[in-house]
Motif scaffolding. Structure first.
Motif, PDB file in Angstrom:
ATOM      1  N   VAL A 555      52.416  73.714  54.769  1.00  0.00           N
ATOM      2  CA  VAL A 555      53.106  74.834  54.131  1.00  0.00           C
ATOM      3  C   VAL A 555      53.277  74.562  52.648  1.00  0.00           C
ATOM      4  O   VAL A 555      53.408  73.411  52.226  1.00  0.00           O
ATOM      5  CB  VAL A 555      54.482  75.081  54.799  1.00  0.00           C
ATOM      6  N   LEU A 556      53.220  75.622  51.877  1.00  0.00           N
ATOM      7  CA  LEU A 556      53.526  75.531  50.468  1.00  0.00           C
ATOM      8  C   LEU A 556      54.935  76.090  50.298  1.00  0.00           C
ATOM      9  O   LEU A 556      55.147  77.290  50.364  1.00  0.00           O
ATOM     10  CB  LEU A 556      52.515  76.362  49.685  1.00  0.00           C
ATOM     11  N   ALA A 557      55.909  75.201  50.101  1.00  0.00           N
ATOM     12  CA  ALA A 557      57.301  75.634  50.122  1.00  0.00           C
ATOM     13  C   ALA A 557      57.663  76.447  48.885  1.00  0.00           C
ATOM     14  O   ALA A 557      58.408  77.408  48.950  1.00  0.00           O
ATOM     15  CB  ALA A 557      58.218  74.426  50.239  1.00  0.00           C
ATOM     16  N   LYS A 558      57.109  76.056  47.743  1.00  0.00           N
ATOM     17  CA  LYS A 558      57.540  76.674  46.482  1.00  0.00           C
ATOM     18  C   LYS A 558      56.587  77.772  46.041  1.00  0.00           C
ATOM     19  O   LYS A 558      55.436  77.822  46.448  1.00  0.00           O
ATOM     20  CB  LYS A 558      57.595  75.602  45.389  1.00  0.00           C
TER      21      LYS A 558
ATOM     22  N   SER B 235      61.326  79.318  52.484  1.00  0.00           N
ATOM     23  CA  SER B 235      62.265  78.349  51.929  1.00  0.00           C
ATOM     24  C   SER B 235      63.614  78.951  51.560  1.00  0.00           C
ATOM     25  O   SER B 235      64.373  78.329  50.830  1.00  0.00           O
ATOM     26  CB  SER B 235      61.649  77.709  50.674  1.00  0.00           C
ATOM     27  N   ARG B 305      55.056  85.243  54.277  1.00  0.00           N
ATOM     28  CA  ARG B 305      56.091  84.267  53.907  1.00  0.00           C
ATOM     29  C   ARG B 305      57.480  84.777  54.288  1.00  0.00           C
ATOM     30  O   ARG B 305      58.426  84.004  54.392  1.00  0.00           O
ATOM     31  CB  ARG B 305      56.065  83.989  52.404  1.00  0.00           C
ATOM     32  N   ASN B 358      50.240  77.788  56.070  1.00  0.00           N
ATOM     33  CA  ASN B 358      48.927  77.759  55.405  1.00  0.00           C
ATOM     34  C   ASN B 358      47.807  77.895  56.432  1.00  0.00           C
ATOM     35  O   ASN B 358      46.910  78.720  56.293  1.00  0.00           O
ATOM     36  CB  ASN B 358      48.730  76.449  54.633  1.00  0.00           C
TER      37      ASN B 358
END
Lengths: 603, 366
Positions: A555-558, B235, B305, B358
């Motif tokens: 995952v790309l958190a930012k 997040s 997301r 991803n």
């Protein structure tokens, strides 16, 4: 004997790998003025990049040049350079059969090695005069007197007058040329007899067609003659013939008994002009061909697939082109559920296989995947039928197999005696049968084993090298078939058999190999979105199991201050990476996983 | 036309944090003045090109509070001058040391109505190991002063998967957010970026492995959602209705204009940015075209997301067709293992799916 023939010398240079054969050939050509300094490149006769890089000769080469000897006469020298590897033994034997003598190069510090002997015996079998030469005498470790004695003791030819040279510096190389004049006999043969020309190599030229390298034994040939290949029966009109200069062809138009040169006749396929065949004239043919012809057959097989399935036509073109120059290479289309469309290729041996793989990758810029090499097994079925199997996919169900046989080799390993233990351990591990051991001198031995061919095709050379710190040399020849307890080992991913990973193996080794393969695959297969079980099995019975756990985090958190492009690029890269993987059902396998399981030993 | 967001990048920091790869420079008064001047001019110039309404202004960094309240006010004036600003959410990222150098009442008076505090952790040992200059006392002070000045819409950053992080450590930080009744929490997984000090020592950092990282992330998600927060983006967590308006523009594939060096924009289907050089920006701001945006793939990638995911209705509105069947087919493969939810209204990822988003996005969309 005509005067012309009296001043011809046809010879080969034979040596163990790295003993300086190609360097000596370079020096000889330089000294004779056959090449100008401008044309001089290191290892001139080794045309292919691969040959220069690996320091080996893959193809035969020949060159004609003049030498003005100390006796005041001009001599025509035909140097026929031979491949130095056991895979090409037959080519070597045909090259030697085209000569009257052979210069035997022995490294003055290393002494007689496995291939030295093998090649010398081949030369002696062909009735050649041997001219021993001690090379690398300028090395501090050189011990020419000891090596001289070794040659006399082991090979049994006088060596006290052998020229002691340094091919690298050129020291005493002229002595070699003088020895050739004095010791090697002029060619015999009848110029007025029907044509007999021995093909010792052939290659494909896109303008001229097949160019056959020949030694004219009897008779003569000229442009316009109708020639016949005695083994294949094919007939052609000679369009060009002549001699082979160091850097080009010299179409002098005629060749006669005793000479070495080339013949071109607009021949489209190289298999028409196979090494060892005899060319004669169609109108006035020879009664019988020169002895010794045999069609060489591939011994080792593997599947060759393009990494990118869309490159299949490119792979086909490339293999077809290589085949033009390589009568021993065989191929036929093959499909695999794991790897898609590809080819089952046959090779003379492992080196031949590696060379073809490297040439496909380097000269044709292809990414390829190869499957585990296989040899030809003889399977007798319960109904009495015997089948030859070179592809694990075709291995019959164990229920219908009455007995199985595998090809054996007769192998000699030459090594310093320090490594006897290691070598014997390796050979035992490879199911070798100990035959005997001879001391070559006080600290070097010749260890003689019978080894199954399929144990050699899996990185035996690498293992031998690492166990003897590179000091051992190895040579083998095929030695019939032996009954064996063989099984087919399958690998299942996520419950499905991966055909490209199956192979045939001795029952005693199946368990360990299956376990190692499963472990290696676990290492190589990246985590996927679900758990992937890896199982090794024999006929439905599972003998090893590993699991690739499901991916937990990717995952790309930012969001990097709204830099969406960066994220898109990352995902696209990931998509590209996925494309390079092989899709097997739901499982993605990296290309190198297939290769990695081929090299498991020594780990 | 929908209102757009404005992003203003303030690339100054007292010290670079060892895990941060954002564009930042040491504080320099002269440079700050010149930069603020250029920013205002840049805002004015772009307002002539894009005559749009703005409903969100976001000061990111760097450490935006370092330029002082007056400068923040000047920049906001420039925005108000050039654009029509409607009922905006105006956020400033501040660091927990801000209580020493910011007058929060004055800040409130400039129109700023939301703060995002780079807390990272409430545990002093973790803060020390992250190379942060503040401690838990600073955090409490800043929070206290901000609240006293009338700031209620406050977000705290919490960092997950820190070296050696234990469950209790993470719960400490999360419970601090809950107890202070903060409406928004950003919980980021620590990522070791190239060109950072952490990258140089990554092999000796006792970073949690993949399993442990995933467990910490799910712990945060469970902890906060069971205490009344929505896990609305990979997040980000918030009380109902308290999403970050600015960040939602990114994930909804809406438009925004970025001002300042290294600021990114998305306008009229084009993505572009100013290079990472304050000198170039001061001299003459020239943006670099990056890529076209707003296509179906990009939209889906961004929307996945969000907990809401891709909604069929919105997809149809935007692109004039239904979500492609193939997306549905691929998404369904992951329903049984609990990574994805699929129904009539659309496709969305679960918190466990977020963790592998991803791979899921590449498989489903690309």
């Amino acid at each position: 004997m005509s005067d012309k023939k009296k001043f011809i010398r046809n010879f080969s240079i034979i040596a163990h790998i790295d003993h300086g054969k190609s360097t000596l050939a370079d020096r000889i050509l330089e000294l004779s003025g056959a090449v100008s300094n401008r044309e001089m490149e290191d290892q001139l006769l080794d045309n292919m990049d691969l040959e220069r890089e690996r320091g080996i000769t893959i193809k035969s080469h020949a060159v004609t040049f003049q030498y003005h000897a100390d006796d005041g006469q001009n001599y025509t020298f035909n140097l026929i350079d031979t491949p130095g590897h056991v895979d090409f033994n037959y080519e070597v034997s045909r090259s030697l059969a085209s000569c009257e003598g052979a210069v035997l190069v022995v490294d003055a510090s290393q002494g007689v090695e496995a291939q030295t002997l093998a090649n010398t015996y081949l030369a002696l079998d062909s009735g050649l005069e041997i001219v021993p030469v001690l090379n690398k005498i300028d090395l501090p470790s050189a011990d020419p007197d000891r090596v001289c004695k070794e040659i006399e003791d082991i090979i049994g030819i006088p060596a006290e007058d052998a020229p002691r040279v340094s091919a690298k510096s050129g020291l005493n190389v002229k002595d070699v040329l003088e020895s050739i004049v004095k010791l090697i006999p002029a060619p015999k043969g009848k110029t007025d007899a029907p044509l007999k020309a021995l093909i010792f190599d052939s290659l494909y030229d896109s303008y001229k067609g097949v160019i056959a390298y020949v030694r004219i034994v009897d008779g003569k040939v000229k442009v316009g003659d109708k020639i016949k290949f005695m083994a294949s029966g094919a007939e052609f009109i000679v369009t060009e013939c002549g001699i082979l200069r160091a850097t080009d062809l010299d179409p002098i138009g005629t060749l006669s008994s005793g000479e070495v040169g080339y013949i071109a006749a607009s021949i489209k396929t190289i298999s028409t002009s196979r090494v060892g065949d005899t060319i004669t004239l169609a109108e006035n043919p020879a009664d019988e061909p020169l002895p010794g012809y045999r069609a060489v057959n591939p011994m080792v097989f593997c599947g060759v697939y393009p990494s990118d399935g869309s490159k299949y036509p490119d792979l086909r073109d490339a293999i077809e082109k290589l085949k033009l120059n390589d009568a021993a290479l065989t191929f036929e289309p093959e499909t695999s559920t794991a790897l898609g469309f590809g080819f089952r290729c046959g090779f003379l041996g492992l080196l031949h296989m590696e060379i073809i793989q490297e040439r496909l990758e380097r000269e044709y810029n292809l990414d390829i995947i190869t499957t585990a090499p296989s040899v030809i097994y003889k399977i007798t079925k319960t109904d009495g039928e015997t089948v030859l199997i070179d592809n694990p996919t075709n291995y019959p169900d164990s229920a219908v197999i009455a007995s199985a046989q595998e090809p054996m080799t007769d192998a000699h390993i030459y090594s310093p005696s320090d490594y006897i233990g290691n070598i014997m351990e390796l050979c035992q591990d490879r199911r070798g049968i100990y035959i005997g051991m001879d001391y070559i001198d006080t600290d070097r031995v010749d260890i003689h084993y019978k080894l199954p061919l399929n144990e050699i095709v899996y990185d035996f050379f690498d293992a031998l090298k690492s166990k003897t710190r590179g000091y051992a040399s190895f040579d083998y020849e095929l030695d019939g078939y032996k009954k064996s307890d063989l099984v087919k080992l399958d690998i299942m991913l996520n419950g499905e058999v991966v055909d490209a990973l199956s192979f045939i193996i001795h029952k005693d080794k199946a368990y360990e190999r299956g376990r190692k393969m499963a472990q290696k695959l676990k290492e190589k297969i990246p985590r996927q979105l679900f758990e992937v079980p890896i199982q090794a099995c024999i006929g439905g019975k599972i003998i090893a199991r590993e699991t690739v756990k499901a991916m937990r985090k990717d995952v790309l958190a930012k969001c990097y201050g709204g830099d969406i492009t960066r994220k898109k690029k990352l995902l696209e890269k990931q998509k590209e990476g996925k494309k390079r993987m092989r899709q097997l059902g739901n499982v993605e396998i990296p290309q190198d996983a297939f290769m990695s399981v081929l090299k498991l030993d020594g780990e | 036309m929908e209102p757009i967001g404005a992003y203003i990048h303030i690339p100054f920091c007292v010290k670079k944090c060892p895990y941060c790869d954002f564009y930042s420079l040491p504080l320099n008064e002269e440079l700050v003045s010149a930069y603020v001047f250029s920013l205002c001019k840049n805002i004015k110039d772009l307002s002539r090109v894009y005559e749009r309404e703005i409903d969100s202004i976001y000061f990111g960094g760097g450490t935006p509070n370092l330029i002082g309240v007056d400068n923040i006010g000047r920049i906001l004036d420039a925005v108000h001058c050039g654009f029509k600003v409607l009922n905006p959410e105006i956020t400033v990222e501040i660091n927990p040391s801000a209580h020493t150098n910011i007058d929060f009442r004055k800040l409130k008076n400039t129109g700023v109505n939301r703060l995002s505090i780079g807390m990272q952790s409430i545990n002093d040992n973790e803060l020390f190991n992250l190379g942060r200059r503040h401690n838990s006392h600073d955090i409490k002070q800043t929070l206290y002063k901000a609240k006293n000045a009338g700031f209620y819409n406050i977000s705290l950053d919490v960092m997950l998967a820190l070296p050696n992080q234990k469950d209790e450590d993470l719960i400490n930080s999360l419970s601090f957010c809950v107890e202070n009744n903060l409406p928004h929490v950003s919980a980021y997984l620590l990522k070791i970026e190239k060109n950072t000090d952490f990258y140089k020592i990554k092999n000796i950092l006792p970073l949690p492995d993949e399993e442990r990282t995933a467990d910490l992330y799910l712990l945060a998600s469970d902890y906060l959602t069971s205490r009344g927060y929505e896990h609305y983006e990979i997040s980000n967590f918030c009380r109902k209705g308290m999403e970050s308006r600015h960040n939602l523009k990114y994930w909804n594939c809406d438009e925004y204009l970025g001002f300042g060096s290294s600021a990114h924009s998305f306008m009229n289907g084009k993505r572009f940015y100013y290079p990472r050089s304050i000198e170039k920006f001061i001299e003459n701001p020239v943006y670099v075209m990056d890529s076209t945006g707003g296509d179906t793939k990009e939209f889906c990638m961004l929307r996945l997301r969000l907990a809401e995911g891709i909604k069929n209705e919105e997809y149809k509105q935007r692109f004039g067709e239904n979500i492609p069947d193939i997306y549905y087919d691929r998404a369904r493969k992951y329903v049984d293992s609990g990574l994805v939810s699929v129904d009539e209204s659309g496709i969305n990822l679960t918190p466990r799916g977020f963790l592998v988003s991803n791979a899921l996005v590449v498989d489903i969309i690309y």
